[in-house]
Design a protein around this motif. Structure first.
Motif, PDB file in Angstrom:
ATOM      1  N   UNK A 145       0.819  -1.213   0.000  1.00 32.78           N
ATOM      2  CA  UNK A 145       0.000   0.000   0.000  1.00 32.78           C
ATOM      3  C   UNK A 145       0.847   1.256   0.000  1.00 32.78           C
ATOM      4  N   UNK A 146       0.377   2.247  -0.722  1.00 35.01           N
ATOM      5  CA  UNK A 146       1.005   3.560  -0.756  1.00 35.01           C
ATOM      6  C   UNK A 146      -0.092   4.592  -0.559  1.00 35.01           C
ATOM      7  N   UNK A 147       0.184   5.584   0.234  1.00 33.83           N
ATOM      8  CA  UNK A 147      -0.791   6.669   0.430  1.00 33.83           C
ATOM      9  C   UNK A 147      -0.808   7.554  -0.810  1.00 33.83           C
ATOM     10  N   UNK A 148      -1.964   8.185  -1.036  1.00 37.30           N
ATOM     11  CA  UNK A 148      -2.039   9.153  -2.115  1.00 37.30           C
ATOM     12  C   UNK A 148      -1.025  10.262  -1.853  1.00 37.30           C
ATOM     13  N   UNK A 187      -1.720  16.512   3.938  1.00 37.44           N
ATOM     14  CA  UNK A 187      -1.949  17.946   3.711  1.00 37.44           C
ATOM     15  C   UNK A 187      -3.371  18.192   3.219  1.00 37.44           C
ATOM     16  N   UNK A 188      -3.840  17.333   2.309  1.00 34.12           N
ATOM     17  CA  UNK A 188      -5.194  17.474   1.781  1.00 34.12           C
ATOM     18  C   UNK A 188      -6.223  17.299   2.889  1.00 34.12           C
ATOM     19  N   UNK A 189      -6.050  16.286   3.716  1.00 33.56           N
ATOM     20  CA  UNK A 189      -6.991  16.069   4.819  1.00 33.56           C
ATOM     21  C   UNK A 189      -6.952  17.218   5.824  1.00 33.56           C
ATOM     22  N   UNK A 234      -4.483  -0.465   7.976  1.00 34.57           N
ATOM     23  CA  UNK A 234      -4.207   0.463   6.868  1.00 34.57           C
ATOM     24  C   UNK A 234      -4.285   1.907   7.348  1.00 34.57           C
ATOM     25  N   UNK A 235      -5.373   2.235   8.046  1.00 31.59           N
ATOM     26  CA  UNK A 235      -5.570   3.604   8.530  1.00 31.59           C
ATOM     27  C   UNK A 235      -4.426   4.004   9.463  1.00 31.59           C
ATOM     28  N   UNK A 236      -4.068   3.107  10.377  1.00 30.71           N
ATOM     29  CA  UNK A 236      -3.015   3.415  11.346  1.00 30.71           C
ATOM     30  C   UNK A 236      -1.639   3.472  10.701  1.00 30.71           C
ATOM     31  N   UNK A 274      -6.450  12.907  -5.591  1.00 27.41           N
ATOM     32  CA  UNK A 274      -7.037  13.255  -4.301  1.00 27.41           C
ATOM     33  C   UNK A 274      -6.676  14.670  -3.865  1.00 27.41           C
ATOM     34  N   UNK A 275      -5.453  15.087  -4.113  1.00 25.78           N
ATOM     35  CA  UNK A 275      -5.038  16.432  -3.667  1.00 25.78           C
ATOM     36  C   UNK A 275      -5.781  17.556  -4.397  1.00 25.78           C
ATOM     37  N   UNK A 276      -6.527  17.253  -5.459  1.00 27.39           N
ATOM     38  CA  UNK A 276      -7.321  18.266  -6.162  1.00 27.39           C
ATOM     39  C   UNK A 276      -8.610  18.599  -5.414  1.00 27.39           C
ATOM     40  N   UNK A 277      -8.971  17.785  -4.453  1.00 30.54           N
ATOM     41  CA  UNK A 277     -10.283  17.913  -3.802  1.00 30.54           C
ATOM     42  C   UNK A 277     -10.565  19.275  -3.181  1.00 30.54           C
TER      43      UNK A 277
END
Length: 193
Positions: A62-65, A70-72, A95-97, A186-189
């Protein structure tokens, strides 16, 4: 393959792996598909070994976006945020952690813990309930049309599709349900809202 003592030839192993990867992760599940294609019974001790190896490898891959934290943080200045992952509780929580996302949101609602999975509207309603927002004033962001977008719309939320690379060639005519907004990354949100 190694867990079955090399019992599979390369062509069979490739076919089984491809089918498991393509499986819907919530219905039968990728792991369930793999076990079925290997003709193993649920109580076979090798199933637990396969599950453990599968989950460990999945977490490794897994890789984070890019820019997810920063987006969150930017979004959380204006909105209440809930992560709603589909799948087994232990795996989804890991995954979340792993990426520290629980610190960037107000709540996490995991389908495996609830016993209902997206697109079931109850999981979306629970996410709204946890942050005190009525569904008509909420939006769900996801990458899967059948579970994220259809589920959000079915629950009365707005639906924002973060279109994955594999779906970039699709047009609205190709989709069974139309998102309210589509972003490519995702960072465009924050700028899209």
């Amino acid at each position: 393959r190694g867990l079955l003592g090399g019992a599979l030839d390369d062509a069979t192993a490739a076919r089984v792996t491809a089918a498991a990867i393509a499986a819907d992760p919530v219905t039968e599940g990728r792991l369930g598909t793999l076990v079925r294609l290997l003709s193993l019974e649920a109580e076979d001790p090798r199933v637990a070994q396969i599950r453990e190896a599968y989950n460990a490898r999945l977490l490794e891959l897994l890789r984070a976006f890019p820019g997810v934290h920063e987006t969150l943080r930017t979004l959380r200045e204006r909105y209440r945020l809930v992560i709603v992952p589909n799948g087994p509780e232990e795996l989804q929580r890991s995954k979340v952690e792993r990426f520290g996302l629980q610190d960037c949101v107000d709540s996490v609602v995991i389908s495996g813990a609830m016993g209902v999975h997206k697109p079931d509207p109850r999981i979306f309603w629970e996410a709204c309930r946890r942050v005190g927002v009525e569904p008509e004033f909420a939006a769900h962001v996801g990458d899967a049309i059948a579970t994220d977008i259809a589920g959000a719309k079915g629950a009365g939320l707005g639906a924002i599709w973060c279109r994955p690379e594999r779906d970039r060639a699709l047009t609205e005519a190709d989709l069974p349900v139309i998102p309210d907004l589509t972003i490519e990354r995702f960072h465009e949100l924050p700028d899209a809202l």
